[in-house]
Design a protein around this motif. Sequence first.
Motif, short mmCIF file in Angstrom:
data_model
loop_
_atom_site.label_atom_id
_atom_site.label_comp_id
_atom_site.label_asym_id
_atom_site.label_seq_id
_atom_site.Cartn_x
_atom_site.Cartn_y
_atom_site.Cartn_z
N PRO A 343 -12.21 -4.01 -11.57
CA PRO A 343 -12.28 -4.15 -10.11
C PRO A 343 -10.90 -4.03 -9.48
O PRO A 343 -9.91 -4.54 -10.01
CB PRO A 343 -12.86 -5.55 -9.92
CG PRO A 343 -12.56 -6.29 -11.18
CD PRO A 343 -12.53 -5.26 -12.27
N LEU A 344 -10.84 -3.34 -8.37
CA LEU A 344 -9.59 -3.23 -7.63
C LEU A 344 -9.22 -4.59 -7.03
O LEU A 344 -10.09 -5.38 -6.68
CB LEU A 344 -9.72 -2.18 -6.52
CG LEU A 344 -10.05 -0.77 -6.98
CD1 LEU A 344 -10.21 0.16 -5.77
CD2 LEU A 344 -8.99 -0.23 -7.93
N GLU A 345 -7.92 -4.83 -6.90
CA GLU A 345 -7.43 -6.09 -6.35
C GLU A 345 -6.37 -5.80 -5.29
O GLU A 345 -5.66 -4.79 -5.35
CB GLU A 345 -6.83 -6.97 -7.45
CG GLU A 345 -7.80 -7.37 -8.54
CD GLU A 345 -7.13 -8.24 -9.58
OE1 GLU A 345 -6.37 -9.16 -9.19
OE2 GLU A 345 -7.34 -8.00 -10.78
N SER A 346 -6.26 -6.70 -4.35
CA SER A 346 -5.24 -6.57 -3.32
C SER A 346 -3.86 -6.48 -3.97
O SER A 346 -3.54 -7.25 -4.87
CB SER A 346 -5.30 -7.78 -2.38
OG SER A 346 -4.35 -7.66 -1.35
N GLY A 347 -3.06 -5.54 -3.52
CA GLY A 347 -1.72 -5.34 -4.07
C GLY A 347 -1.64 -4.20 -5.06
O GLY A 347 -0.54 -3.75 -5.38
N MET A 348 -2.77 -3.70 -5.55
CA MET A 348 -2.73 -2.53 -6.43
C MET A 348 -2.33 -1.31 -5.61
O MET A 348 -2.78 -1.13 -4.48
CB MET A 348 -4.08 -2.29 -7.08
CG MET A 348 -4.45 -3.31 -8.15
SD MET A 348 -6.06 -2.88 -8.90
CE MET A 348 -6.16 -4.13 -10.18
N ALA A 349 -1.49 -0.46 -6.19
CA ALA A 349 -1.04 0.76 -5.52
C ALA A 349 -1.32 1.94 -6.42
O ALA A 349 -1.05 1.90 -7.62
CB ALA A 349 0.45 0.67 -5.21
#
Length: 392
Positions: A343-349
């Motif tokens: 799952p994607l998470e806040s802060g991933m770039a």
Amino acid sequence: MSDAPQERRKRSPGKAPRMGGNQISDHAERLARARAVLRARGLDAFLAGPSADLFWLVGYRAPALERLTMLVVPAEGDATLVVPELEAPRAAASPAPDVADVVTWPESGDPVGEVRSSLVRAEVPGDAVLAVQDRLWSMFLLQLQDALPAARWRTGRDVSRDLRLRKTPAEVNLLRAAAAAIDRVHARVPHFVRPGRTEAQVGRDIAEAILEDHDQVNFVIVASGPNGASPHHEAGDRVLQDGDAIVVDIGGTRAGYCSDMTRDYVLGRIPDGYAELHGVLEEAQRAGVDAIRAGVAAEEIDHTCRSIIAAGGYGELFTHRTGHGIGVEEHEDPYLVAGNDEPLESGMAFSVEPGIYVPGRYGARIEDIVVVTESGAERLNRLDRGIVEVGG
């Protein structure tokens, strides 16, 4: 950008590399986080040779040489940076001495012995479980295994991945600045591409433009006409001509963080079928970015882009994953690819860069760097994503 290695070019000696804020700066806090990850995973120490991991942890950009440089981070106790004596001045000029014990070894010394001694000083047991940074040269790993025969060895990827996967606000600011810098370079590309020039000539101009606002050129892809169908094409001696579609994928390093961006240019007349193809690609890239939010699986972004391209009739011509993470490396976790259900998470770039490649004719790719936010995604690259038409 895709995965092919590219020649690096750095700023001239008269231009000092930029440093971000307070160098993003709390390397001591990063080392503390590393020790916490080691303890949580039941590991006794992390060993990192010259790499993005070493740079991220202590701020030293170590050259990859046949002389061993190694950062030793025990789960308990202080970190040690083992460096060749002739590299000591470079290490001393970095933040490393403020957060780690720097140990130098002479030209005829025993660097592996120094690594072993640093583990002993940290009271790491002989049968320790040691995580080794993934890109350590095999000759050094084999020497370490001979010197530490009772140790058990693990890949260091899980350690560094946990540490670097989610960017801090300070890191996002540096990625923003790098993205804005490469936007400015792409805005100048129409001045470089014109009939009669070679891809290599255009590439050299772009590289010089990158160095005006970056510390290093990481890659320059200029792929014209049929070369555009090769995602990893290197700029060569093909002469640009009227009717060429040109894929320009470029990036550099600025204040330790990477830029990466692709746009598509056409010289004069737009080739048959290209506008329709590019319209599908724009729709796919836009939908992929719109689908990003915390909790969505990484592979879903790939699926979103791929489904639109397939519905447009180009499915077999999209031959690579949709995106890669970015930070102190231009390619790092997470990867937007089928099979990655993380799952994607806040802060991933990461990049969102679908492409369509028609063998023998042309190719197209649109790439932006995005950051996952609490409410969706922020595009760091701001230039228009349509075909850039340049007078023939």
